[in-house]
Design a protein around this motif. Structure first.
Motif, PDB file in Angstrom:
ATOM      1  N   ILE A 165      22.429  12.755  64.867  1.00  7.95           N
ATOM      2  CA  ILE A 165      23.357  12.917  63.698  1.00  7.95           C
ATOM      3  C   ILE A 165      24.316  11.842  64.123  1.00  7.95           C
ATOM      4  CG2 ILE A 165      25.116  14.257  62.682  1.00  7.95           C
ATOM      5  CD1 ILE A 165      23.254  16.755  63.686  1.00  7.95           C
ATOM      6  N   GLY A 166      24.943  11.741  65.271  1.00  8.61           N
ATOM      7  CA  GLY A 166      26.083  10.990  65.568  1.00  8.61           C
ATOM      8  C   GLY A 166      25.555   9.514  65.301  1.00  8.61           C
ATOM      9  N   THR A 167      24.430   8.983  65.805  1.00  8.02           N
ATOM     10  CA  THR A 167      23.783   7.730  65.811  1.00  8.02           C
ATOM     11  C   THR A 167      23.259   7.574  64.202  1.00  8.02           C
ATOM     12  OG1 THR A 167      22.983   7.834  67.888  1.00  8.02           O
ATOM     13  CG2 THR A 167      21.996   6.117  66.286  1.00  8.02           C
ATOM     14  N   GLY A 168      22.972   8.298  63.612  1.00  9.68           N
ATOM     15  CA  GLY A 168      22.643   8.081  62.315  1.00  9.68           C
ATOM     16  C   GLY A 168      23.926   7.496  61.270  1.00  9.68           C
ATOM     17  N   ILE A 169      25.055   8.373  61.367  1.00  5.41           N
ATOM     18  CA  ILE A 169      26.103   8.198  60.746  1.00  5.41           C
ATOM     19  C   ILE A 169      26.642   6.896  61.157  1.00  5.41           C
ATOM     20  CG2 ILE A 169      28.425   8.831  60.409  1.00  5.41           C
ATOM     21  CD1 ILE A 169      27.257  11.781  60.557  1.00  5.41           C
ATOM     22  N   ALA A 170      26.779   6.474  62.628  1.00  3.60           N
ATOM     23  CA  ALA A 170      27.406   5.327  63.120  1.00  3.60           C
ATOM     24  C   ALA A 170      26.391   4.214  62.730  1.00  3.60           C
ATOM     25  CB  ALA A 170      27.376   5.344  64.599  1.00  3.60           C
ATOM     26  N   THR A 171      25.308   4.255  62.433  1.00  2.20           N
ATOM     27  CA  THR A 171      24.276   3.262  62.207  1.00  2.20           C
ATOM     28  C   THR A 171      24.603   2.817  60.757  1.00  2.20           C
ATOM     29  OG1 THR A 171      22.628   3.869  63.679  1.00  2.20           O
ATOM     30  CG2 THR A 171      21.912   2.296  61.850  1.00  2.20           C
ATOM     31  N   LEU A 172      24.611   4.112  59.954  1.00  2.00           N
ATOM     32  CA  LEU A 172      25.088   3.692  58.366  1.00  2.00           C
ATOM     33  C   LEU A 172      26.356   2.935  58.270  1.00  2.00           C
ATOM     34  CD1 LEU A 172      23.779   6.918  56.802  1.00  2.00           C
ATOM     35  CD2 LEU A 172      22.835   4.594  56.423  1.00  2.00           C
ATOM     36  N   LEU A 173      27.536   3.322  58.960  1.00  2.00           N
ATOM     37  CA  LEU A 173      28.746   2.621  58.782  1.00  2.00           C
ATOM     38  C   LEU A 173      28.569   1.112  59.166  1.00  2.00           C
ATOM     39  CD1 LEU A 173      30.792   5.539  60.296  1.00  2.00           C
ATOM     40  CD2 LEU A 173      30.745   4.771  57.946  1.00  2.00           C
ATOM     41  N   ALA A 174      27.616   0.817  60.238  1.00  4.11           N
ATOM     42  CA  ALA A 174      27.506  -0.377  60.565  1.00  4.11           C
ATOM     43  C   ALA A 174      26.602  -1.357  59.450  1.00  4.11           C
ATOM     44  CB  ALA A 174      26.987  -0.514  61.779  1.00  4.11           C
ATOM     45  N   HIS A 175      26.062  -0.475  58.657  1.00  7.18           N
ATOM     46  CA  HIS A 175      24.957  -0.967  57.676  1.00  7.18           C
ATOM     47  C   HIS A 175      25.497  -0.882  56.201  1.00  7.18           C
ATOM     48  CE1 HIS A 175      22.662  -1.648  61.610  1.00  7.18           C
ATOM     49  NE2 HIS A 175      21.960  -2.458  60.928  1.00  7.18           N
ATOM     50  N   PRO A 176      26.527  -1.285  55.639  1.00  2.00           N
ATOM     51  CA  PRO A 176      27.297  -0.722  54.314  1.00  2.00           C
ATOM     52  C   PRO A 176      26.048  -0.753  53.220  1.00  2.00           C
ATOM     53  CG  PRO A 176      28.140  -2.761  55.256  1.00  2.00           C
ATOM     54  CD  PRO A 176      27.521  -2.214  56.362  1.00  2.00           C
ATOM     55  N   ASP A 177      25.311  -1.848  53.163  1.00  2.00           N
ATOM     56  CA  ASP A 177      24.177  -1.786  52.269  1.00  2.00           C
ATOM     57  C   ASP A 177      23.331  -0.661  52.449  1.00  2.00           C
ATOM     58  OD1 ASP A 177      23.419  -2.866  54.699  1.00  2.00           O
ATOM     59  OD2 ASP A 177      21.498  -3.690  53.894  1.00  2.00           O
ATOM     60  N   GLN A 178      23.052  -0.178  53.442  1.00  2.00           N
ATOM     61  CA  GLN A 178      21.958   0.928  53.302  1.00  2.00           C
ATOM     62  C   GLN A 178      23.047   2.152  53.294  1.00  2.00           C
ATOM     63  OE1 GLN A 178      18.460   0.549  54.702  1.00  2.00           O
ATOM     64  NE2 GLN A 178      19.158  -1.100  53.701  1.00  2.00           N
ATOM     65  N   LEU A 179      23.952   2.179  53.612  1.00  2.00           N
ATOM     66  CA  LEU A 179      24.933   3.354  53.309  1.00  2.00           C
ATOM     67  C   LEU A 179      25.266   3.582  51.629  1.00  2.00           C
ATOM     68  CD1 LEU A 179      26.905   5.760  53.750  1.00  2.00           C
ATOM     69  CD2 LEU A 179      28.752   3.876  54.314  1.00  2.00           C
ATOM     70  N   ASP A 180      25.143   2.633  51.021  1.00  2.45           N
ATOM     71  CA  ASP A 180      25.476   2.403  49.608  1.00  2.45           C
ATOM     72  C   ASP A 180      24.255   2.933  49.015  1.00  2.45           C
ATOM     73  OD1 ASP A 180      27.994   1.815  49.805  1.00  2.45           O
ATOM     74  OD2 ASP A 180      27.720  -0.423  49.243  1.00  2.45           O
ATOM     75  N   LEU A 181      22.982   2.428  49.429  1.00  4.53           N
ATOM     76  CA  LEU A 181      21.756   2.732  49.075  1.00  4.53           C
ATOM     77  C   LEU A 181      21.422   4.208  49.257  1.00  4.53           C
ATOM     78  CD1 LEU A 181      18.859   1.642  47.935  1.00  4.53           C
ATOM     79  CD2 LEU A 181      18.308   1.285  50.345  1.00  4.53           C
ATOM     80  N   LEU A 182      21.842   4.959  50.263  1.00  2.00           N
ATOM     81  CA  LEU A 182      21.429   6.200  50.422  1.00  2.00           C
ATOM     82  C   LEU A 182      22.352   6.974  49.641  1.00  2.00           C
ATOM     83  CD1 LEU A 182      19.697   8.330  52.089  1.00  2.00           C
ATOM     84  CD2 LEU A 182      21.397   7.994  54.105  1.00  2.00           C
ATOM     85  N   ARG A 183      23.848   6.584  49.617  1.00  2.00           N
ATOM     86  CA  ARG A 183      24.558   7.383  48.718  1.00  2.00           C
ATOM     87  C   ARG A 183      23.928   7.319  47.291  1.00  2.00           C
ATOM     88  NH1 ARG A 183      29.403   8.862  50.573  1.00  2.00           N
ATOM     89  NH2 ARG A 183      30.854   7.496  52.175  1.00  2.00           N
ATOM     90  N   CYS A 184      23.432   6.360  46.720  1.00  2.20           N
ATOM     91  CA  CYS A 184      23.014   6.224  45.216  1.00  2.20           C
ATOM     92  C   CYS A 184      21.851   6.968  45.284  1.00  2.20           C
ATOM     93  CB  CYS A 184      22.798   4.797  45.065  1.00  2.20           C
ATOM     94  SG  CYS A 184      24.259   3.867  44.750  1.00  2.20           S
ATOM     95  N   ASP A 185      20.921   7.053  46.141  1.00  3.91           N
ATOM     96  CA  ASP A 185      19.609   7.777  46.299  1.00  3.91           C
ATOM     97  C   ASP A 185      19.439   8.766  47.468  1.00  3.91           C
ATOM     98  OD1 ASP A 185      16.969   8.848  45.427  1.00  3.91           O
ATOM     99  OD2 ASP A 185      16.220   6.813  45.724  1.00  3.91           O
ATOM    100  N   PRO A 186      19.971  10.101  47.239  1.00  5.41           N
ATOM    101  CA  PRO A 186      19.672  11.188  48.357  1.00  5.41           C
ATOM    102  C   PRO A 186      18.393  11.414  48.636  1.00  5.41           C
ATOM    103  CG  PRO A 186      21.664  11.816  46.871  1.00  5.41           C
ATOM    104  CD  PRO A 186      21.012  10.420  45.997  1.00  5.41           C
ATOM    105  N   GLU A 187      17.481  10.974  47.670  1.00  6.79           N
ATOM    106  CA  GLU A 187      16.023  11.336  48.088  1.00  6.79           C
ATOM    107  C   GLU A 187      15.533  10.639  49.082  1.00  6.79           C
ATOM    108  OE1 GLU A 187      14.235  13.611  46.311  1.00  6.79           O
ATOM    109  OE2 GLU A 187      16.039  14.352  45.412  1.00  6.79           O
ATOM    110  N   LEU A 188      16.149   9.407  49.373  1.00  7.69           N
ATOM    111  CA  LEU A 188      15.885   8.544  50.480  1.00  7.69           C
ATOM    112  C   LEU A 188      16.055   9.421  51.960  1.00  7.69           C
ATOM    113  CD1 LEU A 188      16.870   5.116  49.168  1.00  7.69           C
ATOM    114  CD2 LEU A 188      14.752   5.898  49.378  1.00  7.69           C
ATOM    115  N   LEU A 189      16.978  10.446  52.045  1.00  7.94           N
ATOM    116  CA  LEU A 189      17.119  11.093  53.307  1.00  7.94           C
ATOM    117  C   LEU A 189      16.001  11.098  54.261  1.00  7.94           C
ATOM    118  CD1 LEU A 189      20.167  13.391  52.417  1.00  7.94           C
ATOM    119  CD2 LEU A 189      19.914  11.945  54.426  1.00  7.94           C
TER     120      LEU A 189
END
Length: 407
Positions: A251-275
């Protein structure tokens, strides 16, 4: 090649602890099996490539039992007074004992049964976030990633609420690995506390059984004699430990990794089915076990053309192999839409992680809910200042963030 000089994995170097993957890449390019010195100064043969790692995880010549290790320092890292009982858990046994022990708990971790836990995991997740949402800042390890899996596994086993912090602290003392070997006195003291606690908990379940996994294990021990008392204690210890620490790191690494990759963070926010796919990619890209999974050669073996002597520690480098370009295209790029993502983070073969369905579900719920409920999420520290655990269980020690406060 068996005479190669070992490469030191430099856990004293903050740059390596923050990002070990450049060195992992170099080791993989140097050869399929490389001698290394890992945390605690132990020598190992690191399997660096995916196909070789996959085969090694199913190779019966490689044992899970540390008593097959020729390096006497390895068993000494376990509590001296309880070494044999700690080796009775299914992580450190092979068939037929492993088969018998795993069968006792496998029904508690089927995909269907775990799916039935979704509402309760969601409720725990929301309760933890309720405490920080109005504030607008949090440490997403201490306030969230740590208590979530501790609560889930404690409820599954029937551990009382007011006793959970103690077992968590004892576990951390026993598992902490760094540049130097662990202090035997600290490990022994922590295990003595843990042993006394587990003995008391088992006694309580005998006197007042409940509808929980531990009560079921006690019944199997007493009525059917399907496991010894030492095996019962070791089983409960393993379930408590394995049930939380790696999930904290996921969980900690997953969130930290998303914060370091804002394009992937935005993609996941837009499409939660990608979780679901995103969680698999976090496990592949920077999994909670690094560099890999230890086995011990029962006999002289050859792995990928390299002679490995009997008793050697074989470290199947899941974190190294999961970035093997022969298996994963563009492996150093985070891609939450990646297909065919058969990583080795949960192992393979008979020792494949029993709790994988639960870890996946907790990861999906935790990360998805954070993205939904914490708008404006941002790291509240220098990314280079995020400290990672230096040993084999990899993850951020803290993750300070800010976000838009909510009601």
């Amino acid at each position: 090649m068996s005479e190669q000089q070992p490469t030191l994995l430099p856990y004293a170097d903050p740059a390596f602890v923050a990002d070990p993957f450049p060195l992992y890449r170099q080791l993989r390019e140097d050869g399929p099996v490389r001698r290394v010195v890992v945390a605690g100064g132990l020598d190992a043969w690191l399997v660096t490539r995916y196909e070789d790692g996959l085969a090694a995880l199913s190779d019966s010549r490689l044992s899970s039992d540390v008593r097959d290790a020729s390096d006497s320092r390895i068993p000494r890292q376990l509590p001296e007074t309880e070494r044999d009982s700690m080796l009775s858990n299914m992580l450190r046994t092979d068939p037929p004992d492993h088969t018998r022990l795993r069968r006792l708990v496998s029904q508690a971790f089927t995909a269907r049964r775990v799916a039935g836990m979704r509402p309760r995991i969601q409720a725990i997740t929301d309760g933890l976030l309720d405490a920080v949402v109005p504030v607008g800042r949090a440490d997403l390890v201490a306030d969230f990633a740590l208590p979530l899996p501790v609560t889930v596994i404690s409820e599954l086993l029937g551990v009382p609420v007011d006793e959970r912090r103690d077992f968590q602290q004892w576990t951390d003392r026993m598992l902490r690995r760094g540049v130097e070997p662990p202090d035997p006195a600290v490990v022994n003291e922590a295990w003595q506390h843990m042993r006394a606690y587990l003995t008391g908990l088992i006694h309580a379940k005998r006197s007042h059984p409940g509808d929980d996994l531990l009560s079921g294990l006690v019944a199997a021990r007493d009525a059917q004699q399907r496991l010894s008392e030492d095996e019962l204690i070791a089983m409960v210890f393993l379930l408590l430990v394995a049930g939380y620490i790696t999930t904290v790191n996921l969980i900690g690494t997953g969130i930290a990794t998303l914060l370091a990759h804002p394009d992937q963070l935005d993609l996941l926010r837009c499409d939660p089915e990608l979780l679901p796919g995103a969680v698999e990619e976090f496990l592949r890209y920077d999994g909670p076990v690094s560099p890999g999974i230890a086995r011990f050669a029962r006999e002289d073996v050859e792995i990928a053309g390299v002679a490995v002597p009997r008793g050697a520690t074989v470290l199947i480098g899941s974190a190294v192999a999961d970035r093997d370009p022969e298996r994963f295209p563009d492996p150093d790029r985070l891609d939450i839409t990646r297909k065919d993502n058969a990583h080795l983070a949960f192992g393979h073969g008979i020792h494949y992680c029993l709790g994988a369905p639960l870890a996946r579900l907790e990861g999906q719920i935790a990360i998805g809910t954070v993205l939904r409920r914490l708008p404006g999420l941002a790291l509240a520290a220098d990314p280079d200042g995020i400290r990672r655990r230096p040993g084999g269980l990899r993850g951020p020690e803290s993750l300070p963030v800010t976000f838009t406060p909510g009601g």
